[in-house]
Design an enzyme around this catalytic site. Structure first.
Site, short mmCIF file in Angstrom:
data_model
loop_
_atom_site.label_atom_id
_atom_site.label_comp_id
_atom_site.label_asym_id
_atom_site.label_seq_id
_atom_site.Cartn_x
_atom_site.Cartn_y
_atom_site.Cartn_z
N ASP A 176 -3.21 4.64 -2.34
CA ASP A 176 -4.41 5.10 -1.52
C ASP A 176 -4.92 6.49 -2.01
O ASP A 176 -4.17 7.35 -2.09
CB ASP A 176 -3.78 5.20 0.00
CG ASP A 176 -4.93 5.34 0.95
OD1 ASP A 176 -5.92 4.43 1.15
OD2 ASP A 176 -4.96 6.46 1.64
N HIS A 217 -11.42 -3.80 2.80
CA HIS A 217 -11.43 -3.36 3.98
C HIS A 217 -12.22 -2.02 4.42
O HIS A 217 -12.45 -1.68 5.57
CB HIS A 217 -9.88 -3.15 4.61
CG HIS A 217 -9.35 -1.93 3.78
ND1 HIS A 217 -9.25 -2.00 2.64
CD2 HIS A 217 -9.10 -0.70 4.48
CE1 HIS A 217 -8.55 -0.83 2.31
NE2 HIS A 217 -8.57 0.07 3.27
N ASP A 218 -12.69 -1.41 3.41
CA ASP A 218 -13.54 -0.14 3.55
C ASP A 218 -15.02 -0.41 3.35
O ASP A 218 -15.92 0.30 3.33
CB ASP A 218 -13.29 0.84 2.56
CG ASP A 218 -11.87 1.61 2.92
OD1 ASP A 218 -11.49 1.58 4.01
OD2 ASP A 218 -11.12 2.08 2.00
N GLU A 230 -6.50 3.76 -6.29
CA GLU A 230 -7.70 3.99 -5.47
C GLU A 230 -8.34 5.06 -5.81
O GLU A 230 -7.96 6.08 -5.11
CB GLU A 230 -7.75 3.63 -3.86
CG GLU A 230 -8.94 3.49 -3.22
CD GLU A 230 -8.99 4.21 -1.85
OE1 GLU A 230 -10.02 3.74 -1.13
OE2 GLU A 230 -8.40 4.86 -1.65
N ASP A 242 0.71 -1.29 -0.07
CA ASP A 242 0.08 0.06 0.11
C ASP A 242 1.02 1.19 0.05
O ASP A 242 2.01 1.21 0.75
CB ASP A 242 -0.99 0.10 1.21
CG ASP A 242 -2.29 0.20 1.09
OD1 ASP A 242 -2.58 1.37 0.31
OD2 ASP A 242 -3.23 -0.59 1.11
C1 NOJ Z 1 -8.80 4.70 1.87
C2 NOJ Z 1 -8.47 3.46 2.54
O1 NOJ Z 1 -8.83 2.30 1.95
C3 NOJ Z 1 -9.15 3.76 3.92
O2 NOJ Z 1 -9.17 2.55 4.50
C4 NOJ Z 1 -8.47 4.85 4.45
O3 NOJ Z 1 -9.36 5.18 5.87
C5 NOJ Z 1 -8.45 6.03 3.80
N1 NOJ Z 1 -8.21 5.92 2.57
C6 NOJ Z 1 -7.54 7.16 4.30
O4 NOJ Z 1 -6.08 6.81 3.97
#
Ligand code: NOJ
Length: 555
Positions: free
Chosen positions: A201, A331-332, A257, A100
């Site tokens: 990210d 994970h989100d 992302e 990441d």
């Molecule tokens: C995206 C990540 O996937 C998430 O888990 C995170 O809270 C935010 N970006 C901030 O880094």
């Protein structure tokens, strides 16, 4: 075949959330040695690439997405020697490692920020984004992604710093060439260590173009920063620099992302290779909501017509121009079988397999989130104190404590859609704590682990695990699954998601029943050819049984 071949197009990626994967030392927190101990499991599943969410030094305000040292390992996760051993184990098994890259922001405990906040003329001041307020108010009206203002006042120097996420995640100032150099050097350092790619990210936010007040939607408390800092021309310029300075010198998988529209996706992940290999789109997850100021906090389900329209648009939009990712979980997001399928005892296994079929037969690189391959479900906490996620606590403060939302509504939305649903420990076996830890887990284990766990599923030929194994093997066997074109079918069918893929005279037909009822469907019978996979052993002519998925290949 028109599409040039590449290993990252043919690969299947498996995401590990290290905190919740496997604990090797009994402190209740997953760690790198825990991952290394389970590499044979991943090899058996057949995945090609392992993406490990952040494992760097971090005070863990946002579980590692707040990094205080980009070149060191989080204490709870182990040491650099543990990392080296994990990497070696991955490579020995012919797999690759994706790490990441979290460089839109750092932790406020990163030495750069510790310096930056000391004085207005500190050499690191410009590593972050500092502005004067408007009287006592913040510099502009932007809201942070984690609720509240996106600005934090800092008494030491009497200025405000920008944080698009939590106030412990100050945004780095990419306009400063020293910041870019430091990031590019750090990336090179990891590449030289032998990693095989980056998951970037919120990469669409790095290029801030102005700090104008944003639009305030009806009922919203803050303005949106979208226009000033999402998908700007400046971000694309930085990514091209990154490509020249770092990415072009290695054979990497790069995934941004980013979200955004199909057109923006093409800009990031165009086949000319000038920026990234692929991006994660968000529409099929985050786009399914009530469209109110509450964003994701809603009762909005996943109706087939909405979901299909989004997926088809991305499939058709990117093919021949850019490369897709296909995924439902990370994970989100909550657990996919709970959100899009049916996690009740009758249909959990069938619907988990149906969703996997739908995604893995599409165009794009599939991403599996740890536990998805077992059909793990939402935990649906009923008490606020069970949650661990900063996003939950900030949302509670913004909406419930201010009296705008009834606590019962918020608790119901948290249980449905909050990120902690996907962060409960990996269910390895039926021993205490699902075999995740011998200590006290940092977050509660889902109580269904005696029925849903890896040890049992590996032995059961009809398990979700063995179905994923087969899907992954099929991708490695049939080029049509990777490179075929995409033709939506039965577009108005209220129950069935169907499509075709075609390549060099072969046709693959995919039919998935999105419902818990037996529904009419003749397409798959008419398609003919060899059945590659299905979640039912016996079929009913002209019908699809509840959550039935069928794939046939005609040569
Ligand atoms: C995206 C990540 O996937 C998430 O888990 C995170 O809270 C935010 N970006 C901030 O880094």
């Amino acid at each position: 075949m028109d599409e040039p071949r590449a290993w990252w197009k043919e690969a299947v990626v498996y995401q590990i959330y290290p905190r919740s994967f496997a604990d090797s030392n009994g402190d209740g927190i997953g760690d790198l040695n825990g991952i290394t101990a389970h590499l044979d499991y991943l090899h058996e599943l057949g995945v090609d690439v392992i993406w490990v969410s952040p494992f760097y030094k971090s005070p863990n305000d946002d579980n590692g997405y707040d990094i205080s040292d980009y070149r060191d390992i989080m204490d709870e996760f182990g040491t650099m020697e543990d990392f080296d051993r994990m990497l070696e184990g991955i490579h020995q098994r012919g797999m690759r490692l994706l790490i990441d890259l979290v460089v839109n922001h750092s932790s406020d405990e990163h030495p750069w920020f510790v310096e930056s906040r000391k004085s207005r003329d500190n050499p690191y001041r410009d590593y972050y984004i500092w502005r004067d307020g408007k009287g006592d108010a913040p510099p502009n009206n932007w809201g942070s992604c984690f609720s509240g203002s996106a600005w934090q006042y800092d008494e030491t120097t009497g200025q405000w710093y920008l944080h698009l996420f939590s106030r412990k995640q100050p945004d780095l100032n990419w306009a400063n060439p020293k910041v870019r150099d430091a990031v590019f050097d750090m990336m090179t350092w990891w590449c030289d260590k032998g990693i095989d790619g980056f998951r970037m990210d919120v990469i669409g936010m790095i290029g801030k173009e102005n700090f104008d007040d944003g639009e305030v939607g009806p009922g919203a408390l803050y303005g949106s920063f979208e226009k000033s800092c999402q998908h700007t021309a400046t971000t694309h310029r930085y990514l091209r620099m990154m490509r020249e300075r770092v990415l072009d010198h290695y054979d990497l998988l790069t995934v941004g992302e980013a979200g955004g529209t199909v057109e923006q996706g093409i800009q990031y992940a165009g086949l000319d290779g000038s920026e990234l290999n692929m991006i994660f789109s968000f529409e099929h997850n985050d786009g399914l909501n009530d469209g109110t100021e509450l964003g994701k906090w809603s009762d909005h389900g996943a109706p087939l017509n909405e979901f299909r329209e989004i997926m088809n648009r991305w499939q058709l939009g990117l093919i021949g121009k850019a490369w897709n990712t296909v995924y439902l979980s990370n994970h989100d997001q909550p657990r996919q079988v709970s959100r899009y399928g049916n996690d009740g005892p009758l249909f959990r296994v069938r619907s988990a397999k149906m969703l996997a079929t739908l995604i893995h037969m599409m165009h794009g690189t599939p991403y599996i989130y740890n536990g998805e391959e077992l059909g793990m479900t939402n935990i649906c906490f009923t008490r606020l104190e069970d949650y661990r996620d900063v996003e939950v606590f900030n949302a509670w403060k913004q909406w419930v404590e201010s009296g705008r939302v009834h606590p019962e509504d918020m608790m119901r939305w948290f249980a449905r859609i909050s990120r902690d649903n996907a962060r409960t420990p990996m269910q390895w076996d039926s021993s205490p704590n699902a075999g995740f830890t011998t200590g006290t887990p940092w977050i509660r284990v889902n109580g269904n682990y005696p029925d849903v766990n890896a040890a049992d599923e590996m032995k059961d030929p009809d398990s979700v695990f063995n179905y994923y194994k087969k899907l992954i093997a099929l991708r490695h066997e049939h080029l049509i699954i990777v490179y075929g074109n995409y033709i939506p079918m039965l577009n108005d069918d209220p129950n069935v998601y169907a499509y075709r893929r075609e390549l060099d005279g072969e046709t693959l037909t995919v039919c998935c029943n999105w419902t818990d009822r037996t529904v009419p469907c003749t397409l798959i019978d008419e398609a003919g050819g060899e059945e590659l996979i299905s979640n039912y052993r016996f079929h009913k002519p002209g019908l699809l049984q509840p959550y039935e998925a069928r794939v046939v290949l005609k040569k």
